[in-house]
Design a protein around this motif. Structure first.
Motif, PDB file in Angstrom:
ATOM      1  N   PRO A  29       5.979 -24.131 -10.386  1.00 51.62           N
ATOM      2  CA  PRO A  29       5.660 -22.644 -10.529  1.00 51.62           C
ATOM      3  C   PRO A  29       5.705 -22.126  -9.140  1.00 51.62           C
ATOM      4  O   PRO A  29       6.310 -21.118  -9.066  1.00 51.62           O
ATOM      5  N   VAL A  30       5.464 -22.793  -7.958  1.00 54.78           N
ATOM      6  CA  VAL A  30       5.533 -22.235  -6.452  1.00 54.78           C
ATOM      7  C   VAL A  30       6.983 -22.359  -6.236  1.00 54.78           C
ATOM      8  O   VAL A  30       7.289 -21.416  -5.577  1.00 54.78           O
ATOM      9  N   CYS A  52      14.526 -10.497 -12.104  1.00 52.68           N
ATOM     10  CA  CYS A  52      13.938 -11.401 -11.112  1.00 52.68           C
ATOM     11  C   CYS A  52      12.284 -10.996 -10.864  1.00 52.68           C
ATOM     12  O   CYS A  52      11.614 -11.862 -10.702  1.00 52.68           O
ATOM     13  N   PHE A  53      11.886  -9.744 -11.071  1.00 54.55           N
ATOM     14  CA  PHE A  53      10.731  -9.128 -10.937  1.00 54.55           C
ATOM     15  C   PHE A  53      10.157  -9.795 -12.199  1.00 54.55           C
ATOM     16  O   PHE A  53       8.924 -10.359 -11.959  1.00 54.55           O
ATOM     17  N   GLU A  54      10.750 -10.032 -13.321  1.00 52.79           N
ATOM     18  CA  GLU A  54       9.833 -10.593 -14.582  1.00 52.79           C
ATOM     19  C   GLU A  54       9.678 -12.220 -14.267  1.00 52.79           C
ATOM     20  O   GLU A  54       8.577 -12.624 -14.493  1.00 52.79           O
ATOM     21  N   LEU A  55      10.523 -12.685 -13.734  1.00 53.31           N
ATOM     22  CA  LEU A  55      10.578 -14.124 -13.443  1.00 53.31           C
ATOM     23  C   LEU A  55       9.557 -14.252 -12.428  1.00 53.31           C
ATOM     24  O   LEU A  55       8.503 -15.365 -12.584  1.00 53.31           O
ATOM     25  N   LEU A  56       9.388 -13.622 -11.317  1.00 55.19           N
ATOM     26  CA  LEU A  56       8.380 -13.673 -10.392  1.00 55.19           C
ATOM     27  C   LEU A  56       6.806 -13.346 -10.891  1.00 55.19           C
ATOM     28  O   LEU A  56       5.992 -14.295 -10.596  1.00 55.19           O
ATOM     29  N   GLU A  57       6.806 -12.460 -11.756  1.00 53.94           N
ATOM     30  CA  GLU A  57       5.386 -12.163 -12.498  1.00 53.94           C
ATOM     31  C   GLU A  57       4.991 -13.319 -13.312  1.00 53.94           C
ATOM     32  O   GLU A  57       3.794 -13.645 -13.024  1.00 53.94           O
ATOM     33  N   GLN A  58       5.689 -14.054 -14.036  1.00 55.70           N
ATOM     34  CA  GLN A  58       5.707 -14.968 -14.817  1.00 55.70           C
ATOM     35  C   GLN A  58       5.329 -16.307 -14.001  1.00 55.70           C
ATOM     36  O   GLN A  58       4.118 -17.116 -14.365  1.00 55.70           O
ATOM     37  N   SER A  59       6.011 -16.593 -12.805  1.00 55.10           N
ATOM     38  CA  SER A  59       5.869 -17.775 -12.020  1.00 55.10           C
ATOM     39  C   SER A  59       4.341 -17.571 -11.273  1.00 55.10           C
ATOM     40  O   SER A  59       3.515 -18.523 -11.269  1.00 55.10           O
TER      41      SER A  59
END
Length: 221
Positions: A29-30, A52-59
């Motif tokens: 995840p990091v 990209c923002f959605e993936l960053l939020e999920q991670s």
């Protein structure tokens, strides 16, 4: 590994192995966060930037959930010796299972709180069971503290096709693995074995083609 008290060097080695396990589980995840930030810096398309923002939020959420889980499962979260509300480990396990639709969770806990040692054992059992369900299945978690003597009893059952369980983890759970044989994968099981032995308790497991059953009996302190 003997159930006797660890030497200083063994304790340091066990702590090192637990840290290695934590780093291994946090790497994905990091790493996704780092990759997402790199993509975001290069991406100009508004729709792709939103993705990209959605993936960053999920991670970020996955990283936070894992850190909270390991903080209680491996560390000293919640202080020492007190009881922990059942809602806390339940929420941590449900967070790790988020998005894993192939695993169905069943929860049966007697009472509103459990001793800290019981919660740590329950979380580690749940982690082992989740990893065993490589093709999905059912995860049943049950625990209670007997009113008569304060003994905590914990049972975690993983049932499904192709159960994946390393016998070395089972040996570590039962205190049968030599200390020099421990790895970052078996260190959490060895930690639980030491904790149970210190309380005069015991851990055990049963493995079949259809299910893995993990059990613990932990006397009250």
């Amino acid at each position: 590994m003997s159930s006797d008290t660890l030497t200083r060097n063994q304790a340091l080695e066990l702590a090192s192995l637990l840290c290695s396990r934590l780093c291994h589980d946090m790497l994905s995840p990091v790493g996704a966060l780092s990759n997402g930030l790199e993509l975001l810096a290069e991406e100009k398309d508004p729709a792709m930037r939103e993705r990209c923002f959605e993936l960053l939020e999920q991670s970020a959420r996955t990283s936070a959930d894992k850190l909270k889980f390991f903080r209680l499962a491996f560390g000293a979260a919640g202080g020492f010796g007190e009881r922990i509300p059942v809602a806390e480990p339940k929420a941590l396990i449900e967070a790790l299972l988020a998005g894993k639709d192939r695993i169905q969770l069943s929860w049966a806990i007697g009472g509103d709180a459990l001793p800290k040692a019981a919660v740590k054992t329950l979380l580690n059992f749940a982690l082992i069971a989740m990893e065993a369900l490589v093709r999905g299945g059912t995860l049943d978690i049950a625990a209670e503290v007997r009113a008569s003597d304060g003994v905590a009893e914990i049972v975690v059952r993983a049932a499904g096709p192709r159960i994946a369980f390393d016998p070395a983890v089972g040996q570590a759970l039962e205190g049968a693995a030599g200390f020099g044989e421990l790895t970052s994968k078996t260190a959490p099981a060895a930690m639980m074995a030491q904790m149970a032995a210190a309380q005069g308790g015991r851990l055990q497991y049963m493995l079949s083609d259809e299910a893995l059953v993990l059990g613990a009996v932990l006397p009250g302190l």
